[in-house]
Structure formats: structure tokens, C-alpha cells
Design a protein around this motif. Structure first.
Motif, PDB file in Angstrom:
ATOM      1  N   ALA A  51       0.827  -1.203   0.000  1.00 51.84           N
ATOM      2  CA  ALA A  51       0.000   0.000   0.000  1.00 51.84           C
ATOM      3  C   ALA A  51       0.864   1.258   0.000  1.00 51.84           C
ATOM      4  O   ALA A  51       0.487   2.279  -0.570  1.00 51.84           O
ATOM      5  CB  ALA A  51      -0.926  -0.004   1.217  1.00 51.84           C
ATOM      6  N   GLU A  52       2.035   1.154   0.626  1.00 48.66           N
ATOM      7  CA  GLU A  52       2.936   2.300   0.690  1.00 48.66           C
ATOM      8  C   GLU A  52       3.774   2.461  -0.581  1.00 48.66           C
ATOM      9  O   GLU A  52       3.923   3.560  -1.106  1.00 48.66           O
ATOM     10  CB  GLU A  52       3.871   2.150   1.892  1.00 48.66           C
ATOM     11  CG  GLU A  52       4.842   3.282   2.084  1.00 48.66           C
ATOM     12  CD  GLU A  52       5.742   3.041   3.276  1.00 48.66           C
ATOM     13  OE1 GLU A  52       6.897   3.506   3.226  1.00 48.66           O
ATOM     14  OE2 GLU A  52       5.302   2.393   4.241  1.00 48.66           O
ATOM     15  N   LEU A  53       4.319   1.353  -1.100  1.00 48.47           N
ATOM     16  CA  LEU A  53       5.268   1.432  -2.206  1.00 48.47           C
ATOM     17  C   LEU A  53       4.660   1.165  -3.579  1.00 48.47           C
ATOM     18  O   LEU A  53       5.302   1.460  -4.595  1.00 48.47           O
ATOM     19  CB  LEU A  53       6.407   0.433  -1.972  1.00 48.47           C
ATOM     20  CG  LEU A  53       7.239   0.634  -0.713  1.00 48.47           C
ATOM     21  CD1 LEU A  53       8.229  -0.508  -0.557  1.00 48.47           C
ATOM     22  CD2 LEU A  53       7.951   1.966  -0.740  1.00 48.47           C
ATOM     23  N   LYS A  54       3.477   0.563  -3.630  1.00 50.08           N
ATOM     24  CA  LYS A  54       2.816   0.169  -4.887  1.00 50.08           C
ATOM     25  C   LYS A  54       3.713  -0.769  -5.708  1.00 50.08           C
ATOM     26  O   LYS A  54       4.248  -1.719  -5.175  1.00 50.08           O
ATOM     27  CB  LYS A  54       2.409   1.395  -5.702  1.00 50.08           C
ATOM     28  CG  LYS A  54       1.513   2.342  -4.970  1.00 50.08           C
ATOM     29  CD  LYS A  54       0.134   1.763  -4.796  1.00 50.08           C
ATOM     30  CE  LYS A  54      -0.752   2.830  -4.138  1.00 50.08           C
ATOM     31  NZ  LYS A  54      -1.537   2.346  -3.098  1.00 50.08           N
ATOM     32  N   ALA A  55       3.913  -0.489  -6.954  1.00 50.00           N
ATOM     33  CA  ALA A  55       4.654  -1.396  -7.842  1.00 50.00           C
ATOM     34  C   ALA A  55       6.138  -1.465  -7.502  1.00 50.00           C
ATOM     35  O   ALA A  55       6.812  -2.429  -7.856  1.00 50.00           O
ATOM     36  CB  ALA A  55       4.482  -0.984  -9.294  1.00 50.00           C
ATOM     37  N   ASP A  56       6.664  -0.449  -6.820  1.00 49.03           N
ATOM     38  CA  ASP A  56       8.080  -0.468  -6.444  1.00 49.03           C
ATOM     39  C   ASP A  56       8.405  -1.585  -5.458  1.00 49.03           C
ATOM     40  O   ASP A  56       9.567  -1.930  -5.260  1.00 49.03           O
ATOM     41  CB  ASP A  56       8.499   0.877  -5.833  1.00 49.03           C
ATOM     42  CG  ASP A  56       8.546   1.985  -6.867  1.00 49.03           C
ATOM     43  OD1 ASP A  56       8.680   1.655  -8.069  1.00 49.03           O
ATOM     44  OD2 ASP A  56       8.434   3.161  -6.485  1.00 49.03           O
ATOM     45  N   TYR A  57       7.379  -2.133  -4.828  1.00 48.06           N
ATOM     46  CA  TYR A  57       7.605  -3.229  -3.881  1.00 48.06           C
ATOM     47  C   TYR A  57       8.242  -4.425  -4.580  1.00 48.06           C
ATOM     48  O   TYR A  57       9.059  -5.130  -3.993  1.00 48.06           O
ATOM     49  CB  TYR A  57       6.290  -3.643  -3.227  1.00 48.06           C
ATOM     50  CG  TYR A  57       6.449  -4.797  -2.275  1.00 48.06           C
ATOM     51  CD1 TYR A  57       6.920  -4.599  -0.985  1.00 48.06           C
ATOM     52  CD2 TYR A  57       6.148  -6.106  -2.665  1.00 48.06           C
ATOM     53  CE1 TYR A  57       7.079  -5.657  -0.109  1.00 48.06           C
ATOM     54  CE2 TYR A  57       6.312  -7.165  -1.803  1.00 48.06           C
ATOM     55  CZ  TYR A  57       6.775  -6.934  -0.524  1.00 48.06           C
ATOM     56  OH  TYR A  57       6.950  -7.982   0.337  1.00 48.06           O
ATOM     57  N   PHE A  58       7.869  -4.672  -5.829  1.00 52.15           N
ATOM     58  CA  PHE A  58       8.355  -5.844  -6.547  1.00 52.15           C
ATOM     59  C   PHE A  58       9.714  -5.626  -7.211  1.00 52.15           C
ATOM     60  O   PHE A  58      10.267  -6.548  -7.782  1.00 52.15           O
ATOM     61  CB  PHE A  58       7.328  -6.277  -7.586  1.00 52.15           C
ATOM     62  CG  PHE A  58       6.041  -6.731  -6.959  1.00 52.15           C
ATOM     63  CD1 PHE A  58       5.972  -7.948  -6.302  1.00 52.15           C
ATOM     64  CD2 PHE A  58       4.912  -5.939  -7.013  1.00 52.15           C
ATOM     65  CE1 PHE A  58       4.804  -8.372  -5.710  1.00 52.15           C
ATOM     66  CE2 PHE A  58       3.730  -6.354  -6.428  1.00 52.15           C
ATOM     67  CZ  PHE A  58       3.667  -7.570  -5.770  1.00 52.15           C
TER      68      PHE A  58
END
Length: 102
Positions: A51-58
Motif C-alpha cells: 500500500a505504501e510502495l505500490k509497484a516499487d515493492y516488486f
């Protein structure tokens, strides 16, 4: 990686618990609950970080993946240690009780 490692440990412990004829002897249900609880905790962490990072999480670096993997293995090791302590306290086969009473 932490979530995946704990989910695999939870699935494996659940399969061992279900396949074992004497399910309560070695407290495999407790081990399974420990790993499922850890998996739930890491799933909530995943949702919060996503929820915080969106696609950058992956998009993670190798160092982040390695750190997450080591953390996942540490969580599994800690879960096994807690399970062994519970097993020693409950002493289902009476081995420790017999050694102490002799």
C-alpha cells in the motif's frame, strides 16, 4: 521472500500433521499454527508495504532479497525452537520424566 518461506513451512508442517497417525504426540498441530501465524503476520506486512510502495515493492535489489530470505529462515528456525521447547515441556513420551526420576 519471508512470506513465501513461512508459507512453505506452514504448508509442509500442515501436511506432516495431517499425514501423521498420532497427530497429537509430537504437537505437530502447534508447529503448524506457529507457522500459519507467522505467515499471517508477514502477509499483513506485505499488504502494508504494498500500500505504501505500490509497484516499487516488486523491484528489489539482490541484497534486499537476500536479507528477506535470511529473515524468513530465521523465523522458521525460531518457530522450530519454540516448538521443540513446547515438546520438551509437554514430554509426550515421558522420556525426560523417566530420566529425571531415575
Amino acid at each position: 521472500m519471508t512470506l513465501l518461506i513461512t508459507i512453505f513451512a506452514a504448508i509442509a508442517s500442515t501436511i506432516f500433521w495431517y499425514a501423521n497417525d498420532k497427530r497429537d504426540t509430537y504437537k505437530l498441530g502447534t508447529l503448524s499454527l506457529i507457522f500459519w501465524g507467522a505467515s499471517l503476520m508477514w502477509f499483513v506486512d506485505f499488504i502494508a508495504e504494498y500500500a505504501e510502495l505500490k509497484a516499487d515493492y516488486f523491484v528489489q535489489s539482490f541484497a534486499d532479497i537476500l536479507n528477506d530470505s535470511l529473515l524468513g529462515l530465521a523465523v522458521v528456525a525460531l518457530g522450530l525452537i519454540v516448538w521443540i521447547i513446547i515438546l520438551l515441556i509437554k514430554d509426550p513420551k515421558g522420556v525426560i520424566k523417566n530420566k529425571l526420576t531415575k
